[in-house]
Enzyme design. Structure first.
Site, short mmCIF file in Angstrom:
data_model
loop_
_atom_site.label_atom_id
_atom_site.label_comp_id
_atom_site.label_asym_id
_atom_site.label_seq_id
_atom_site.Cartn_x
_atom_site.Cartn_y
_atom_site.Cartn_z
N GLU A 152 1.42 -1.22 0.32
CA GLU A 152 0.03 0.17 -0.06
C GLU A 152 0.79 1.40 -0.10
O GLU A 152 1.81 1.29 1.21
CB GLU A 152 -1.20 0.04 0.75
N PHE A 153 0.44 2.45 -1.06
CA PHE A 153 0.65 3.97 -0.84
C PHE A 153 2.14 3.63 -1.38
O PHE A 153 3.32 4.42 -1.20
CB PHE A 153 1.39 3.98 0.78
N ARG A 154 2.27 2.55 -2.23
CA ARG A 154 3.87 1.77 -3.39
C ARG A 154 4.87 2.16 -2.07
O ARG A 154 6.03 2.23 -2.71
CB ARG A 154 4.45 3.24 -3.70
N LEU A 155 5.06 2.11 -1.19
CA LEU A 155 6.32 1.34 -0.43
C LEU A 155 5.99 0.12 0.02
O LEU A 155 5.98 -1.12 0.73
CB LEU A 155 5.55 1.37 1.66
#
Length: 193
Positions: A169-172
């Site tokens: 999620e959130f490009r993490l």
């Protein structure tokens, strides 16, 4: 967690075979010309394990010629349904004659005929020309076995680096990098997303 990238790959690939709707063995293969101009295409991974990731092709094709001139290559396998991908970089080595013969024999008769009829990657004046060559090859072999053409074989990418990427999620994202050590074995580390 495992310190063996091929064991981890087997886990992910088994999961992909259950969930990926089409071609879980499809991989993007990047090669380059002697002067470094890259070329990428999708091929089907037909071998995998500690020896590397293998595919088969016409040796006279563009990819075959690029490999003959420069064995450095990279691949990427992306499983959209899993939100995972595996990247590998290394050198390409020819598969054994036995591996090439065995895989060729496992292909459908029409695919084997096509390997004889196609001048893969070279210009084709009209589809009818190719269909005519298929008819000629079909007549040539009749009911006999269709042997592997001398210009058809395979390669394994023997990886020096293998990266396992998982979407977060959130490009993490979570990225694990395995690097082959000079005297055997692998070192492992993480990469920033």
């Amino acid at each position: 967690m495992t310190d063996d990238p091929f064991a981890l790959f087997e886990e992910w690939f088994a999961e992909a075979q259950r969930s990926e709707p089409n071609d879980p063995d499809a991989m993007a293969l990047a090669t380059s010309t002697p002067d470094g101009r890259p070329s990428v295409r999708i091929v089907l991974m037909r071998l995998h394990g500690p020896e590397g990731f293998g595919f088969f092709t016409n040796l006279q094709s563009r990819k075959g010629q690029e490999i003959a001139a420069n064995q450095a290559a990279a691949l990427c396998i992306h499983w959209k349904s899993l939100r995972k991908q595996v990247r590998a970089e290394g050198v390409l080595q020819s598969v054994s004659t036995a591996d090439a013969d065995a895989y060729f024999a496992s292909r459908s008769r029409d695919s084997r005929i096509g390997a004889w009829a196609s001048d893969q990657s070279r210009p084709l004046d009209a589809r009818e020309t190719f269909l005519g060559r298929i008819e000629e090859a079909t007549a040539r072999f009749g009911d006999d076995d269709v042997p592997r053409p001398p210009h058809w074989s395979g390669f394994r990418l023997v990886p020096e680096r293998i990266e396992f990427w998982e979407d977060r999620e959130f490009r993490l994202h979570h990225r694990r990098l395995f690097t082959r050590q000079p005297h055997g074995g692998w070192s492992e580390g993480l990469l920033y997303p």
